[in-house]
Design a protein around this motif. Structure first.
Motif, PDB file in Angstrom:
ATOM      1  N   LYS A 121      48.994  27.500  38.071  1.00 52.42           N
ATOM      2  CA  LYS A 121      47.562  27.820  38.030  1.00 52.42           C
ATOM      3  C   LYS A 121      47.270  29.219  38.586  1.00 52.42           C
ATOM      4  N   HIS A 122      46.136  29.765  38.130  1.00 52.03           N
ATOM      5  CA  HIS A 122      45.683  31.086  38.577  1.00 52.03           C
ATOM      6  C   HIS A 122      45.104  30.962  39.991  1.00 52.03           C
ATOM      7  N   ILE A 123      45.502  31.878  40.890  1.00 50.90           N
ATOM      8  CA  ILE A 123      44.990  31.793  42.267  1.00 50.90           C
ATOM      9  C   ILE A 123      44.283  33.096  42.621  1.00 50.90           C
ATOM     10  N   SER A 124      43.039  32.948  43.038  1.00 52.30           N
ATOM     11  CA  SER A 124      42.314  34.147  43.471  1.00 52.30           C
ATOM     12  C   SER A 124      41.816  33.946  44.896  1.00 52.30           C
ATOM     13  N   ILE A 125      41.274  35.007  45.443  1.00 53.37           N
ATOM     14  CA  ILE A 125      40.655  34.909  46.768  1.00 53.37           C
ATOM     15  C   ILE A 125      39.300  35.587  46.673  1.00 53.37           C
ATOM     16  N   CYS A 126      38.263  34.897  47.176  1.00 59.24           N
ATOM     17  CA  CYS A 126      36.913  35.454  47.022  1.00 59.24           C
ATOM     18  C   CYS A 126      36.183  35.577  48.354  1.00 59.24           C
ATOM     19  N   GLY A 127      36.873  35.365  49.467  1.00 65.39           N
ATOM     20  CA  GLY A 127      36.229  35.599  50.766  1.00 65.39           C
ATOM     21  C   GLY A 127      36.227  37.096  51.057  1.00 65.39           C
ATOM     22  N   GLU A 128      35.625  37.463  52.173  1.00 66.82           N
ATOM     23  CA  GLU A 128      35.489  38.890  52.509  1.00 66.82           C
ATOM     24  C   GLU A 128      36.835  39.586  52.689  1.00 66.82           C
ATOM     25  N   LEU A 129      37.870  38.803  52.992  1.00 69.76           N
ATOM     26  CA  LEU A 129      39.193  39.394  53.178  1.00 69.76           C
ATOM     27  C   LEU A 129      39.644  40.155  51.932  1.00 69.76           C
ATOM     28  N   ALA A 130      39.219  39.657  50.765  1.00 70.21           N
ATOM     29  CA  ALA A 130      39.651  40.291  49.514  1.00 70.21           C
ATOM     30  C   ALA A 130      39.146  41.724  49.405  1.00 70.21           C
ATOM     31  N   GLY A 131      38.053  42.043  50.099  1.00 66.39           N
ATOM     32  CA  GLY A 131      37.490  43.386  50.011  1.00 66.39           C
ATOM     33  C   GLY A 131      37.833  44.244  51.212  1.00 66.39           C
ATOM     34  N   ASP A 132      38.772  43.781  52.029  1.00 62.61           N
ATOM     35  CA  ASP A 132      39.143  44.526  53.234  1.00 62.61           C
ATOM     36  C   ASP A 132      40.357  45.408  52.916  1.00 62.61           C
ATOM     37  N   PRO A 133      40.186  46.733  52.909  1.00 66.60           N
ATOM     38  CA  PRO A 133      41.301  47.611  52.535  1.00 66.60           C
ATOM     39  C   PRO A 133      42.543  47.376  53.391  1.00 66.60           C
ATOM     40  N   VAL A 134      42.319  46.955  54.638  1.00 65.86           N
ATOM     41  CA  VAL A 134      43.454  46.730  55.545  1.00 65.86           C
ATOM     42  C   VAL A 134      44.294  45.534  55.081  1.00 65.86           C
ATOM     43  N   ALA A 135      43.661  44.600  54.384  1.00 69.07           N
ATOM     44  CA  ALA A 135      44.357  43.361  54.023  1.00 69.07           C
ATOM     45  C   ALA A 135      44.992  43.417  52.637  1.00 69.07           C
TER      46      ALA A 135
ATOM     47  N   GLY B 236      50.852  37.286  46.615  1.00 71.31           N
ATOM     48  CA  GLY B 236      50.950  36.899  45.207  1.00 71.31           C
ATOM     49  C   GLY B 236      49.641  36.470  44.568  1.00 71.31           C
ATOM     50  N   PHE B 237      48.510  36.851  45.148  1.00 68.17           N
ATOM     51  CA  PHE B 237      47.232  36.507  44.510  1.00 68.17           C
ATOM     52  C   PHE B 237      47.152  37.161  43.133  1.00 68.17           C
ATOM     53  N   ASP B 238      46.625  36.406  42.172  1.00 67.05           N
ATOM     54  CA  ASP B 238      46.485  36.950  40.817  1.00 67.05           C
ATOM     55  C   ASP B 238      45.252  37.835  40.712  1.00 67.05           C
ATOM     56  N   SER B 239      44.210  37.474  41.461  1.00 68.12           N
ATOM     57  CA  SER B 239      43.024  38.329  41.428  1.00 68.12           C
ATOM     58  C   SER B 239      42.294  38.280  42.765  1.00 68.12           C
ATOM     59  N   LEU B 240      41.504  39.330  42.996  1.00 68.21           N
ATOM     60  CA  LEU B 240      40.725  39.448  44.218  1.00 68.21           C
ATOM     61  C   LEU B 240      39.259  39.574  43.814  1.00 68.21           C
ATOM     62  N   SER B 241      38.383  38.850  44.502  1.00 69.28           N
ATOM     63  CA  SER B 241      36.965  38.957  44.180  1.00 69.28           C
ATOM     64  C   SER B 241      36.205  39.369  45.433  1.00 69.28           C
ATOM     65  N   MET B 242      35.368  40.377  45.298  1.00 69.31           N
ATOM     66  CA  MET B 242      34.772  40.988  46.499  1.00 69.31           C
ATOM     67  C   MET B 242      33.380  41.522  46.201  1.00 69.31           C
ATOM     68  N   ASN B 243      32.719  42.024  47.230  1.00 69.23           N
ATOM     69  CA  ASN B 243      31.422  42.651  47.017  1.00 69.23           C
ATOM     70  C   ASN B 243      31.596  43.908  46.184  1.00 69.23           C
ATOM     71  N   ALA B 244      30.562  44.184  45.399  1.00 66.63           N
ATOM     72  CA  ALA B 244      30.647  45.336  44.506  1.00 66.63           C
ATOM     73  C   ALA B 244      30.985  46.606  45.284  1.00 66.63           C
ATOM     74  N   SER B 245      30.469  46.703  46.515  1.00 64.69           N
ATOM     75  CA  SER B 245      30.669  47.944  47.267  1.00 64.69           C
ATOM     76  C   SER B 245      32.130  48.158  47.655  1.00 64.69           C
ATOM     77  N   SER B 246      32.950  47.109  47.612  1.00 64.64           N
ATOM     78  CA  SER B 246      34.355  47.267  48.016  1.00 64.64           C
ATOM     79  C   SER B 246      35.273  47.559  46.839  1.00 64.64           C
ATOM     80  N   VAL B 247      34.797  47.326  45.621  1.00 65.41           N
ATOM     81  CA  VAL B 247      35.698  47.393  44.463  1.00 65.41           C
ATOM     82  C   VAL B 247      36.408  48.744  44.368  1.00 65.41           C
ATOM     83  N   GLY B 248      35.639  49.828  44.524  1.00 66.96           N
ATOM     84  CA  GLY B 248      36.219  51.173  44.383  1.00 66.96           C
ATOM     85  C   GLY B 248      37.344  51.401  45.385  1.00 66.96           C
TER      86      GLY B 248
END
Ligand code: PEP
Ligand code: MG
Length: 756
Positions: A671-685, A693-705
């Motif tokens: 199965k596809h595994i993603s993470i959508c908590g704030e950790l996904a948008g933390d550059p340090v993490a 091995g996460f397949d995708s990361l979901s974050m606030n728009a401001s972190s995407v860049g």
């Protein structure tokens, strides 16, 4: 000793000002210990010095003048050791420092104790005496106890600005007033404070300069008169049936109101420059504080009466003069406990920053602010946010600090940082349409978290590949009733159509916890362990079915919708939800909608789901980790409590190991595994998430860049090496430092510290 202690505390807590409190404290302690000198030194962190701020027994002219370097003298030693030092002859001690202006030549005996608040030394409290002797154990315990009280008073003074004022006087120059909280949303916001406060809540009424003093006094008189009349009518109506005790209560109220004192006091506050509501708050709070600190139970009960009366007068004032917020072009929104809806009410383009007295970086207000790219500081706590109305404010969302009425040099410095941020944003924008792929070819999905209609365009502009989490509760929170099925369908349709053919994950209603619906009140002692998320919707299948039917109808012809279930703790919840989803699907198809059964996913955000991730993955199409709640539940740290915010870190080794286990379990089931908590948008993490091995990361728009930038500048190989290294570490602090260093070495440090 205990009675003396209580009396001192009572007297100190009802002091009129911070410096009065310090004065009272030194005098009473010297008296109680029958010692000749007692002094308080406070730490001035700006200058690395302890300042004498109150004394009984040393040269009074030296107050605010004597400054002892942080690493010098016995004062410095007490601060360094963070424990009491008790010496019979201080002059013989190698750390004895002779300070000429102090006038302490005669003193030999010395007992000093540090004043510590939340693990930070704020100052040193000392007693001294001429003839050499050691203070006994009970005296030491007495001083230590008072130091803890002093710590709370200083912390309060720090929050209210009284401490900064005192330090300012002592150094004879201006110190910028800074309130500290915790970072809520990164960035720097400059603007004018607009304090939002709930109606009929005396404690949150802000101070405000009156436009017309006489008019405010008239309002006040009218309010007093109305309350007096209301009470008279009430008592007349109830008098015959009331037992004598309750009758007495009405008499007490009338007496308080009739006494010229209260009315005069409030009017004096108005004349001193506060509007009627703020002036009322000032007077009532002073009386309540004084009454509550008294020994006498009867008098303590009177505090309740005064509060109640104050509220009645306030209700009259607000009925006649409820101020609707006047948002400025650059509004810094400030409140005791702001709700997501408060942010949404500020006209578009006018919200420059947010300051919340309560909550932490993981509260939903902060999450929303990040999505809206609004710099935010949470949990400024006891800060007197009342008087921030109309003031010039700088919100530093990186460091969690709020600067009030900043001086020119500070303003210039922050303006420079804002320019640097803009430059960085422009660079990030250049790679907006490039895929998130590591230098050695590992492709990661980059999706956004949304919840407001307004952030669809921000999310699209960020170049997201879809929506990894749509918090459906946000439109529910912004209404005064449940939205109808059709209202929901329209909202979901707009979102799905805006992103099609990119995937959009709609999460079913996740209310409860810190997201109560105003029209669906839930009163619980422990809301985060109570009725929230899927637990509510399975108990109310009519709410769940109405929502999933609306989702399915909205998806017709687009087929990019996925549905996700929050707060799953048990497989039976998934089985039941799947049954309802299939039922809704069949019904909507029967209505004539030509739709496909959406992919279904489960959020992994509580510990039980980590251990059952494989069983859960078997039942659904994808898993998504909610690291915000998972961290809170694994570490038993309330995500909203600023007091324990330092313990809340999703890079805790226990959380990392849980993430590894989830990804392994999900992948074992293909199965596809993603993470959508704030950790996904933390550059340090992000490097660790790639390696896990996460397949995708979901974050606030401001972190995407920023996250795209990191991914494109690192390799999976290097990330795996870093993961291996941090797994041998035993604390979140070490892991965070290690990862920050790695980012710096990779030349990516500017992503985590805004031009500093
Ligand atoms: C989470 O818990 O990580 C999550 C994404 O959900 P929310 O923040 O809305 O609780
Ligand atoms: Mg959650």
């Amino acid at each position: 000793m205990l009675t003396i202690l209580r009396h001192i505390i009572q007297e100190v807590t009802s002091a009129q000002s911070f410096s009065d409190a310090l004065e009272i404290m030194v005098k009473r302690i010297a008296n109680a210990l029958a010692t000749q000198a007692c002094s308080i030194f406070l730490l001035d962190r700006h200058h690395g010095e302890y300042v004498l701020v109150a004394t009984q027994g040393l040269n009074p002219k030296a107050v605010n003048k004597i400054r002892v370097p942080i690493n010098k003298g016995l004062i410095g030693l007490v601060g360094e050791r963070e424990e009491p030092i008790n010496i019979d002859d201080a002059t013989k001690h190698p750390r004895f420092l002779h300070v000429a202006e102090a006038g302490e030549e005669a003193y030999r005996a010395f007992l000093g104790t540090p004043v510590i608040y939340h693990r930070q030394v704020l100052g040193v409290l000392i007693v001294q005496q001429e003839e050499p002797r050691r203070y006994d154990e009970s005296e030491e315990a007495f001083l230590v106890t008072l130091a803890t009280q002093l710590a709370a008073i200083i912390a309060h003074a720090e929050a209210t600005g009284a401490l900064a004022e005192l330090m300012e006087n002592s150094k004879g120059k201006r110190h910028d007033l800074v309130y500290s909280g915790v970072p809520g949303a990164p960035g720097i916001g400059m603007g004018t404070g607009v304090v939002i406060y709930p109606p009929y809540d005396l404690d949150s009424v802000p101070d405000r300069e009156p436009d017309n003093i006489e008019a405010e006094i008239e309002l006040l008189d009218a309010a007093f008169a109305t309350v007096r009349e209301d009470l008279r009518q009430l008592s007349e109506r109830l008098y015959p049936t009331l037992p004598s005790e309750e009758r007495a209560l009405f008499d007490v109220y009338q007496r308080i109101l009739d006494s010229a004192d209260l009315g005069k006091e409030v009017a004096d506050n108005i004349r001193a420059g506060n509007w009627a509501q703020g002036a009322l708050r000032q007077s009532i709070q002073t009386h309540v504080r004084r009454l509550e600190s008294l020994d006498n139970e009867y008098m303590r009960e009177r505090a309740v009466d005064i509060k109640d009366l104050g509220l009645r007068v306030l209700a009259c004032l607000q009925k006649n003069n409820r101020i609707t917020p006047q948002y400025s072009e650059k509004t810094i929104l400030i409140g005791e406990a702001l709700a997501p809806t408060d942010l949404a009410e500020v006209p578009e383009g006018c919200l420059a920053g947010v300051v919340s007295a309560s909550g932490s970086g993981n509260s939903h207000v902060a999450i929303l602010a990040r999505a809206m790219k609004v710099p935010t500081v949470m949990g400024v706590g006891e800060a007197q946010i009342h008087d921030l109305q109309g003031k010039e404010i700088i919100v530093d969302g990186y460091y969690g600090q709020v600067h009030v009425s900043p001086g020119l040099s500070l303003r210039t410095e922050f303006e420079r940082l804002i320019q640097e941020e803009k430059k960085l944003d422009a660079e990030l924008d250049e790679i907006r349409d490039l895929p998130a792929v590591t230098k050695d070819g590992q492709r990661i999905g980059l999706l956004v978290n949304t919840g407001l209609g307004a952030d669809i365009s921000i999310s699209l502009a960020a170049g997201a590949e879809g929506v990894g989490l749509y918090r459906t509760e946000i439109p529910f929170l912004m209404r005064d009733r449940f939205p109808s099925g059709e209202e929901q369908r329209i909202i979901y349709r707009q979102l799905l159509a805006s992103f099609a053919p990119r995937p959009v994950i709609l999460r079913t209603l996740d209310v409860g916890g810190d997201k109560p619906l105003p029209y669906f009140p839930i009163k619980e002692d422990n809301p985060f362990l109570g009725w929230r998320g899927i637990r509510i919707t399975l108990d109310h299948p009519e709410i769940f079915l109405s929502q999933i039917r609306a989702m399915m109808r909205a998806s017709e012809g687009l087929n990019n919708m996925r549905v996700m279930l929050p707060m799953i703790t048990d497989v039976t919840e998934v089985d039941e939800a799947l049954r309802l989803l299939k039922k809704a699907y069949a019904e909507v198809r029967d209505e004539g909608y030509d739709i496909e059964m959406p992919q279904i996913g489960v959020m992994i955000e509580v510990p039980s789901a980590v251990y059952q991730a494989r069983a859960l993955a078997k039942r659904v199409d994808f898993l998504s980790v909610g690291s915000n709640d998972l961290t809170q539940y694994l570490l038993a740290v309330d995500r909203n409590n600023p007091r324990v915010a330092n313990l809340y870190d999703a890079l805790h080794p226990a959380v990392l190991r849980a993430l590894i286990q989830i990804v392994e379990s999900g992948h074992q089931e293909g199965k596809h595994i993603s993470i959508c908590g704030e950790l996904a948008g933390d550059p340090v993490a992000v490097m660790l998430l790639i390696a896990i091995g996460f397949d995708s990361l979901s974050m606030n728009a401001s972190s995407v860049g920023r996250i795209r930038w990191v991914i494109r500048h690192v390799t999976k190989k290097k990330s795996a090496k870093l993961l291996h290294e941090v797994l041998s570490m035993e604390s979140a602090v070490m892991i965070r430092c290690h990862m920050e260093l790695a980012l710096e070495r990779a030349g990516l440090g500017n992503l985590i510290r805004a031009g500093r």
